[in-house]
Design a protein around this motif. Structure first.
Motif, PDB file in Angstrom:
ATOM      1  N   GLY A  98     -13.026  46.228  -8.482  1.00 25.66           N
ATOM      2  CA  GLY A  98     -11.819  46.487  -8.583  1.00 25.66           C
ATOM      3  C   GLY A  98     -10.956  45.192  -8.476  1.00 25.66           C
ATOM      4  N   GLY A  99     -11.820  43.913  -8.227  1.00 26.89           N
ATOM      5  CA  GLY A  99     -11.236  42.640  -8.551  1.00 26.89           C
ATOM      6  C   GLY A  99     -10.553  42.107  -7.334  1.00 26.89           C
ATOM      7  N   GLU A 100     -10.576  42.918  -6.028  1.00 23.46           N
ATOM      8  CA  GLU A 100      -9.367  42.659  -4.779  1.00 23.46           C
ATOM      9  C   GLU A 100     -10.590  42.613  -3.634  1.00 23.46           C
ATOM     10  OE1 GLU A 100      -6.556  41.404  -5.127  1.00 23.46           O
ATOM     11  OE2 GLU A 100      -6.122  42.055  -7.239  1.00 23.46           O
ATOM     12  N   VAL A 101     -11.173  41.692  -3.382  1.00 27.84           N
ATOM     13  CA  VAL A 101     -11.865  41.436  -2.119  1.00 27.84           C
ATOM     14  C   VAL A 101     -11.676  40.358  -1.506  1.00 27.84           C
ATOM     15  CG1 VAL A 101     -14.679  41.156  -1.578  1.00 27.84           C
ATOM     16  CG2 VAL A 101     -13.994  42.152  -3.921  1.00 27.84           C
ATOM     17  N   PRO A 102     -11.170  40.857  -0.193  1.00 27.62           N
ATOM     18  CA  PRO A 102     -10.702  39.689   0.734  1.00 27.62           C
ATOM     19  C   PRO A 102     -11.858  38.503   1.037  1.00 27.62           C
ATOM     20  CG  PRO A 102     -10.428  42.098   1.536  1.00 27.62           C
ATOM     21  CD  PRO A 102     -10.975  42.069   0.310  1.00 27.62           C
ATOM     22  N   GLY A 106     -12.261  32.622   0.226  1.00 32.89           N
ATOM     23  CA  GLY A 106     -12.955  31.288   0.582  1.00 32.89           C
ATOM     24  C   GLY A 106     -13.598  30.557  -0.465  1.00 32.89           C
ATOM     25  N   ILE A 107     -14.368  31.578  -1.507  1.00 31.08           N
ATOM     26  CA  ILE A 107     -14.986  31.085  -2.655  1.00 31.08           C
ATOM     27  C   ILE A 107     -14.099  30.796  -3.576  1.00 31.08           C
ATOM     28  CG2 ILE A 107     -16.611  31.870  -4.188  1.00 31.08           C
ATOM     29  CD1 ILE A 107     -18.041  33.711  -2.427  1.00 31.08           C
ATOM     30  N   LEU A 108     -12.978  31.517  -3.922  1.00 32.45           N
ATOM     31  CA  LEU A 108     -12.163  31.292  -4.847  1.00 32.45           C
ATOM     32  C   LEU A 108     -11.177  29.892  -4.668  1.00 32.45           C
ATOM     33  CD1 LEU A 108     -10.681  34.949  -6.005  1.00 32.45           C
ATOM     34  CD2 LEU A 108     -12.613  33.462  -6.742  1.00 32.45           C
ATOM     35  N   ARG A 109     -10.773  29.571  -3.211  1.00 31.31           N
ATOM     36  CA  ARG A 109     -10.273  28.567  -2.936  1.00 31.31           C
ATOM     37  C   ARG A 109     -11.238  27.358  -3.261  1.00 31.31           C
ATOM     38  NH1 ARG A 109      -8.251  31.558   1.415  1.00 31.31           N
ATOM     39  NH2 ARG A 109      -9.661  30.735   2.634  1.00 31.31           N
ATOM     40  N   PHE A 110     -12.161  27.576  -2.912  1.00 30.97           N
ATOM     41  CA  PHE A 110     -13.277  26.319  -2.987  1.00 30.97           C
ATOM     42  C   PHE A 110     -13.621  25.892  -4.507  1.00 30.97           C
ATOM     43  CE2 PHE A 110     -17.664  24.377  -3.290  1.00 30.97           C
ATOM     44  CZ  PHE A 110     -17.583  23.707  -2.400  1.00 30.97           C
ATOM     45  N   SER A 128      -6.776  39.952  -8.733  1.00 29.13           N
ATOM     46  CA  SER A 128      -6.870  38.458  -8.380  1.00 29.13           C
ATOM     47  C   SER A 128      -8.109  37.846  -8.682  1.00 29.13           C
ATOM     48  CB  SER A 128      -6.758  38.682  -6.836  1.00 29.13           C
ATOM     49  OG  SER A 128      -5.500  39.220  -6.256  1.00 29.13           O
ATOM     50  N   LEU A 129      -9.231  38.514  -8.973  1.00 30.16           N
ATOM     51  CA  LEU A 129     -10.232  37.740  -9.298  1.00 30.16           C
ATOM     52  C   LEU A 129     -10.112  37.455 -11.062  1.00 30.16           C
ATOM     53  CD1 LEU A 129     -13.249  36.786  -9.418  1.00 30.16           C
ATOM     54  CD2 LEU A 129     -13.838  39.183  -9.819  1.00 30.16           C
ATOM     55  N   ALA A 130      -9.526  38.298 -11.589  1.00 31.01           N
ATOM     56  CA  ALA A 130      -9.321  38.163 -13.063  1.00 31.01           C
ATOM     57  C   ALA A 130      -8.381  36.798 -13.343  1.00 31.01           C
ATOM     58  CB  ALA A 130      -8.798  39.518 -13.654  1.00 31.01           C
ATOM     59  N   LYS A 131      -7.140  36.867 -12.506  1.00 33.43           N
ATOM     60  CA  LYS A 131      -6.293  35.575 -12.478  1.00 33.43           C
ATOM     61  C   LYS A 131      -6.964  34.534 -12.286  1.00 33.43           C
ATOM     62  CE  LYS A 131      -2.494  38.920 -12.088  1.00 33.43           C
ATOM     63  NZ  LYS A 131      -1.378  39.355 -11.014  1.00 33.43           N
ATOM     64  N   VAL A 136     -13.161  36.127 -18.299  1.00 37.89           N
ATOM     65  CA  VAL A 136     -13.248  37.468 -17.570  1.00 37.89           C
ATOM     66  C   VAL A 136     -13.928  38.387 -18.474  1.00 37.89           C
ATOM     67  CG1 VAL A 136     -11.669  39.509 -16.767  1.00 37.89           C
ATOM     68  CG2 VAL A 136     -10.918  37.118 -16.578  1.00 37.89           C
ATOM     69  N   LEU A 137     -14.913  39.060 -17.950  1.00 37.17           N
ATOM     70  CA  LEU A 137     -15.775  40.007 -18.506  1.00 37.17           C
ATOM     71  C   LEU A 137     -15.238  41.303 -18.113  1.00 37.17           C
ATOM     72  CD1 LEU A 137     -19.218  38.351 -18.696  1.00 37.17           C
ATOM     73  CD2 LEU A 137     -17.465  38.330 -20.669  1.00 37.17           C
ATOM     74  N   ASN A 138     -14.689  42.292 -18.951  1.00 35.62           N
ATOM     75  CA  ASN A 138     -13.859  43.395 -18.568  1.00 35.62           C
ATOM     76  C   ASN A 138     -15.140  44.619 -18.603  1.00 35.62           C
ATOM     77  OD1 ASN A 138     -12.570  45.838 -18.231  1.00 35.62           O
ATOM     78  ND2 ASN A 138     -11.576  45.592 -20.149  1.00 35.62           N
ATOM     79  N   VAL A 139     -15.489  45.270 -17.410  1.00 33.14           N
ATOM     80  CA  VAL A 139     -16.285  46.364 -17.329  1.00 33.14           C
ATOM     81  C   VAL A 139     -15.780  47.619 -16.970  1.00 33.14           C
ATOM     82  CG1 VAL A 139     -18.558  44.935 -16.958  1.00 33.14           C
ATOM     83  CG2 VAL A 139     -16.807  45.614 -15.073  1.00 33.14           C
ATOM     84  N   HIS A 140     -14.414  47.798 -17.411  1.00 37.06           N
ATOM     85  CA  HIS A 140     -13.706  49.036 -17.083  1.00 37.06           C
ATOM     86  C   HIS A 140     -14.293  50.145 -17.635  1.00 37.06           C
ATOM     87  CE1 HIS A 140     -10.518  51.906 -15.902  1.00 37.06           C
ATOM     88  NE2 HIS A 140     -10.318  52.044 -17.296  1.00 37.06           N
TER      89      HIS A 140
END
Length: 326
Positions: A98-102, A106-110, A128-131, A136-140
């Motif tokens: 889904g790419g939206e993991v609260p 912390g990891i993304l900011r770091f 958010s993860l893709a941006k 980006v590897l799309n597994v849809h």
């Protein structure tokens, strides 16, 4: 056909199609991901929550075993000290369909603060993860195999398959060899097969049954009976080079057909130019040769010494079976 069988077949069809659909996405982004990982001077950090986390753990293991040091970082634990495992030269792969993991916050900011490469594997290219990701590897997937369309099934299968594809491409780019693989897998039968060399299981020294070209057949028979390795004798010339071999099969045929089987010398009975194997070859290759040509023994040469064909050992198929190569 029962409903149970129909359901099983449907799941396999859906998941197979999900993997096949990925073939159209093996392009520039995939190549960039592979090159980013190949160029990594540190280690690979894989992270994900839930089912994605389990896939991340598996992929970390796959990368590590194929020449790319990798560790799994739990997103929820990362904000409580585990970010200390991440270093500036590392590459991060974050997995979330889904790419939206609260817990990723912390990891993304770091990663952004350190300017580290981030590869996102997601089914939502607008997430958010893709941006936040440089690659980006799309597994849809068009549908999940779950009858309710809820449980991650086709999507997790597709994610794992694409992750494996990346790992294998990186492995190839690094020139990772069978010998390298064996070094990382010393345990179990696989590691044993890949590490065991002919020199480790052959018989040499006084156990080596050899005779000269002019040796009487009576002497040949005696050597073949009393040496540790029975059933064959190597015939050597005056320089000690292997020029032929005599097997127990040849002796049996001579006993059946000759009225005076002990008359003659080794050169009269031997098979010239016998098959041999190098002392440094994998024992697995020796077994393959024996099976291919239906022979029970191979004389061993040291082919690094091109000046001589003097045998340094003999290998029996039973030695390889005892070594658990099959």
């Amino acid at each position: 056909m029962s409903k149970v069988i129909q359901q099983g077949l449907r799941v396999l069809d859906v998941e197979a199609q999900a993997i096949l659909a990925l073939k159209g996405r093996i392009g520039a982004e995939f190549e960039q991901a592979v090159k980013t990982i190949t160029a990594c001077k540190g280690k690979l950090i894989l992270t994900g929550m839930g089912k994605s986390g389990q896939i991340a753990r598996k992929l970390a293991s796959t990368f590590s075993s194929t020449g790319t040091p990798a560790v799994f970082l739990h997103p929820a634990e990362s904000s409580h000290g585990d970010l200390g495992v991440v270093e500036n030269d590392d590459v991060v792969i974050a997995i979330s369909y889904g790419g939206e993991v609260p817990e990723f916050a912390g990891i993304l900011r770091f990663v952004a603060r350190k300017g580290m490469p981030l590869i996102g594997i997601t089914g939502n290219v607008n997430s958010s993860l893709a941006k936040a990701s440089q690659v980006v590897l799309n597994v849809h997937v068009s549908e999940e195999a779950c009858p309710l369309g809820l449980a991650p099934t086709a999507s997790s299968t597709a994610t794992l398959a694409l992750g494996d594809a990346v790992a294998m491409a990186v492995m190839s780019e690094k020139g990772f060899t069978t010998e390298d693989f064996a070094e990382f897998h010393p345990g179990g039968s696989l590691g044993y097969r890949l590490l065991t060399r002919v020199r480790d299981v052959m018989h040499g020294g006084d156990a080596l049954p050899t005779v000269g070209l002019e040796a009487p057949l009576r002497e040949v028979f005696s050597i073949m009976t009393h040496k540790d390795v029975r059933g064959a004798a190597g015939v050597v010339d005056e320089k000690g080079d292997l020029v032929g071999v005599i097997t127990d099969g040849q002796i049996r045929r001579r006993l059946e057909k000759s009225t005076d089987p002990l008359t003659g010398t080794a050169k009269d009975l031997m098979t010239a130019n016998p098959r041999t194997i190098d002392v440094n070859e994998l024992a697995e290759k020796a077994l393959f040769i024996m099976e291919q040509f239906q022979i029970n023994m191979l004389f061993v040469l040291d082919k690094d010494n091109v000046q001589t064909k003097k045998p340094v050992g003999i290998l029996h198929v039973q030695d390889l079976l005892r070594a658990k190569l099959r």
